[in-house]
Design a protein around this motif. Structure first.
Motif, PDB file in Angstrom:
ATOM      1  N   THR A 111      11.056  -3.569  11.113  1.00 57.27           N
ATOM      2  CA  THR A 111      10.157  -4.705  10.931  1.00 57.27           C
ATOM      3  C   THR A 111       8.766  -4.222  10.545  1.00 57.27           C
ATOM      4  O   THR A 111       8.139  -3.437  11.259  1.00 57.27           O
ATOM      5  CB  THR A 111      10.070  -5.537  12.229  1.00 57.27           C
ATOM      6  N   HIS A 112       8.276  -4.716   9.406  1.00 60.59           N
ATOM      7  CA  HIS A 112       6.981  -4.294   8.884  1.00 60.59           C
ATOM      8  C   HIS A 112       5.846  -5.107   9.496  1.00 60.59           C
ATOM      9  O   HIS A 112       5.892  -6.339   9.540  1.00 60.59           O
ATOM     10  CB  HIS A 112       6.959  -4.463   7.354  1.00 60.59           C
ATOM     11  N   ILE A 115       3.173  -0.093  18.139  1.00 60.08           N
ATOM     12  CA  ILE A 115       4.220  -0.063  17.122  1.00 60.08           C
ATOM     13  C   ILE A 115       4.960   1.265  17.228  1.00 60.08           C
ATOM     14  O   ILE A 115       4.476   2.206  17.872  1.00 60.08           O
ATOM     15  CB  ILE A 115       3.641  -0.250  15.697  1.00 60.08           C
ATOM     16  N   VAL A 116       6.126   1.352  16.595  1.00 58.37           N
ATOM     17  CA  VAL A 116       6.976   2.530  16.759  1.00 58.37           C
ATOM     18  C   VAL A 116       6.583   3.667  15.829  1.00 58.37           C
ATOM     19  O   VAL A 116       6.494   4.815  16.259  1.00 58.37           O
ATOM     20  CB  VAL A 116       8.459   2.154  16.545  1.00 58.37           C
ATOM     21  N   PHE A 117       6.365   3.373  14.545  1.00 62.20           N
ATOM     22  CA  PHE A 117       5.994   4.452  13.636  1.00 62.20           C
ATOM     23  C   PHE A 117       5.140   3.947  12.478  1.00 62.20           C
ATOM     24  O   PHE A 117       5.075   2.739  12.209  1.00 62.20           O
ATOM     25  CB  PHE A 117       7.225   5.207  13.115  1.00 62.20           C
ATOM     26  N   VAL A 118       4.480   4.890  11.831  1.00 67.44           N
ATOM     27  CA  VAL A 118       3.695   4.645  10.625  1.00 67.44           C
ATOM     28  C   VAL A 118       3.959   5.827   9.696  1.00 67.44           C
ATOM     29  O   VAL A 118       4.272   6.929  10.167  1.00 67.44           O
ATOM     30  CB  VAL A 118       2.175   4.529  10.933  1.00 67.44           C
ATOM     31  N   THR A 119       3.850   5.600   8.396  1.00 64.47           N
ATOM     32  CA  THR A 119       3.918   6.715   7.439  1.00 64.47           C
ATOM     33  C   THR A 119       2.536   6.880   6.808  1.00 64.47           C
ATOM     34  O   THR A 119       2.335   6.574   5.635  1.00 64.47           O
ATOM     35  CB  THR A 119       4.983   6.467   6.353  1.00 64.47           C
ATOM     36  N   PRO A 120       1.563   7.363   7.590  1.00 64.32           N
ATOM     37  CA  PRO A 120       0.190   7.477   7.096  1.00 64.32           C
ATOM     38  C   PRO A 120       0.020   8.656   6.153  1.00 64.32           C
ATOM     39  O   PRO A 120       0.809   9.611   6.155  1.00 64.32           O
ATOM     40  CB  PRO A 120      -0.608   7.705   8.386  1.00 64.32           C
ATOM     41  N   ASN A 121      -1.008   8.574   5.331  1.00 64.48           N
ATOM     42  CA  ASN A 121      -1.411   9.744   4.561  1.00 64.48           C
ATOM     43  C   ASN A 121      -1.876  10.815   5.537  1.00 64.48           C
ATOM     44  O   ASN A 121      -2.460  10.519   6.577  1.00 64.48           O
ATOM     45  CB  ASN A 121      -2.532   9.374   3.584  1.00 64.48           C
ATOM     46  N   THR A 172       0.833  -1.198   0.000  1.00 69.80           N
ATOM     47  CA  THR A 172       0.000   0.000   0.000  1.00 69.80           C
ATOM     48  C   THR A 172       0.870   1.252   0.000  1.00 69.80           C
ATOM     49  O   THR A 172       2.079   1.197   0.203  1.00 69.80           O
ATOM     50  CB  THR A 172      -0.908   0.027   1.239  1.00 69.80           C
ATOM     51  N   GLN A 173       0.216   2.404  -0.234  1.00 61.92           N
ATOM     52  CA  GLN A 173       0.964   3.657  -0.247  1.00 61.92           C
ATOM     53  C   GLN A 173       1.729   3.877   1.046  1.00 61.92           C
ATOM     54  O   GLN A 173       2.872   4.346   1.037  1.00 61.92           O
ATOM     55  CB  GLN A 173       0.011   4.838  -0.498  1.00 61.92           C
ATOM     56  N   THR A 174       1.109   3.528   2.162  1.00 61.42           N
ATOM     57  CA  THR A 174       1.768   3.738   3.449  1.00 61.42           C
ATOM     58  C   THR A 174       2.946   2.790   3.636  1.00 61.42           C
ATOM     59  O   THR A 174       3.941   3.148   4.267  1.00 61.42           O
ATOM     60  CB  THR A 174       0.760   3.577   4.598  1.00 61.42           C
ATOM     61  N   HIS A 175       2.857   1.583   3.097  1.00 61.04           N
ATOM     62  CA  HIS A 175       3.980   0.645   3.148  1.00 61.04           C
ATOM     63  C   HIS A 175       5.118   1.132   2.251  1.00 61.04           C
ATOM     64  O   HIS A 175       6.282   1.188   2.676  1.00 61.04           O
ATOM     65  CB  HIS A 175       3.528  -0.750   2.715  1.00 61.04           C
ATOM     66  N   LEU A 176       4.789   1.489   1.007  1.00 56.00           N
ATOM     67  CA  LEU A 176       5.827   1.900   0.066  1.00 56.00           C
ATOM     68  C   LEU A 176       6.498   3.199   0.503  1.00 56.00           C
ATOM     69  O   LEU A 176       7.707   3.382   0.297  1.00 56.00           O
ATOM     70  CB  LEU A 176       5.230   2.043  -1.331  1.00 56.00           C
ATOM     71  N   ALA A 177       5.733   4.098   1.130  1.00 60.96           N
ATOM     72  CA  ALA A 177       6.335   5.334   1.639  1.00 60.96           C
ATOM     73  C   ALA A 177       7.378   5.018   2.705  1.00 60.96           C
ATOM     74  O   ALA A 177       8.461   5.604   2.736  1.00 60.96           O
ATOM     75  CB  ALA A 177       5.254   6.252   2.210  1.00 60.96           C
TER      76      ALA A 177
END
Length: 328
Positions: free
Chosen positions: A186-187, A205-211, A168-173
């Motif tokens: 670790t994903h 979890i430690v971080f996310v790259t959300p929209n 997803t966009q958040t994974h690829l970011a």
């Protein structure tokens, strides 16, 4: 490595009064739409794709005098929802709100798909685009992008990040960020941006790259800490949050959300949905709502949208091969 990015095309002005001959009708002779329209959302409620769908749906409901329903079909990195939309009757009563990753990246990441993005779906218009952010729980001992990078290097394998799902966009970011920074983490994939955000807020979890639309409320409430935005420059909605590019020069990663329909949907229906969407995007209240969320309305023509998807797909093919993200 230059990150994949969305090349937004300026919105096309809406023609207020289309010729009557171009107004599509149903088999009974009634003008389209003559019944409720569903927009398939390939992720769980609460994420950016869902938010954009519901905001646009409110406007189209008023314009059409028919209810526009968000139909969340989460799972398999957006592939479940995409398949539902791809195999729906091509009559205009099922539309699909895709994120950039689902339509442009999944075909390169997943070896086996039960739908074909080139043959089963047709482009209508890119609705909106915007950056992601790197967000952490306030308890994480990293207050800047530089400190997060240092933390990941000091604790290899211990840093976890969530996403809306594999590919997803958040994974690829996040993968783009990790690759550029030269670190690993670790994903942990979820069935949508919303569930990932809930676990981040609870400190799982430690971080996310959300929209940005999915995270801005949490950041403004102090429930999450924004370390950086993935646009080249800072955004006015979070003016005190630096761009990741201030730490990693040249870094950029933008997300987008666009309408599609099953292949074979009548051209007149595609044209009406496109023009009415552009009209909705021109409304001051919707533009302000998008702006508050850090999103920019787009509204490009179907042919331009289709071309942009092809360009982005080629870019993601290179990124996925470089990061070895293919899934059997």
């Amino acid at each position: 490595m230059r990150s994949a990015r969305w090349l937004a095309v300026p919105a096309v002005m809406w023609i207020a009064f289309a010729p009557l001959a171009l107004i599509p009708s149903t088999g009974s002779g009634q003008a389209y739409p003559a019944k409720p329209v569903r927009i398939v959302v390939p992720f769980a409620p609460g994420g950016a794709t869902d938010i954009v769908t519901r905001l646009l749906g409110q406007k189209l409901t008023v314009a059409w005098g028919q209810q526009v329903i968000a139909d969340n079909r989460a799972g398999a990195s957006g592939n479940i929802g995409a398949e539902v939309a791809a195999k729906a009757p091509p009559d205009g009563y099922t539309l699909f709100m895709t994120s950039g990753s689902v339509i442009a990246a999944n075909v390169h990441m997943f070896r086996k798909l039960n739908w074909n993005p080139d043959k089963d779906l047709v482009a209508i218009t890119n609705v909106a685009s915007g950056p992601q952010i790197i967000a952490t729980h306030p308890s994480v001992p990293a207050r800047t992008v530089k400190e997060l990078i240092a933390l990941a290097k000091a604790k290899p394998g211990e840093i976890t990040f969530g996403s809306a799902g594999i590919g997803t966009q958040t994974h690829l970011a996040a993968e783009n960020f990790l690759f550029t920074a030269g670190i690993n983490a670790t994903h942990i994939p979820y069935k949508g941006e919303g569930p990932a955000m809930l676990d981040l807020v609870s400190g799982q979890i430690v971080f996310v790259t959300p929209n940005l639309p999915a995270a801005i409320g949490y950041v403004q409430q102090g429930r999450l800490r924004a370390l950086g935005v993935t646009s080249r420059k800072r955004v006015p909605q979070l003016k005190d949050v630096p761009a990741v590019a201030e730490t990693l020069p040249g870094f950029e990663n933008l997300g987008w959300f666009g309408l599609m329909a099953p292949a074979g949907t009548p051209a007149a229906v595609i044209d009406k949905v496109y023009r009415d969407t552009v009209a909705a995007l021109a409304a001051d209240d919707l533009r302000k709502r998008f702006d508050d969320l850090g999103m920019a309305p787009v509204g490009n023509a179907p042919a331009d949208f289709a071309k942009a998807i092809r360009v982005e797909s080629a870019l993601w093919a290179k990124v996925i091969r470089a990061r070895k993200l293919e899934v059997n």
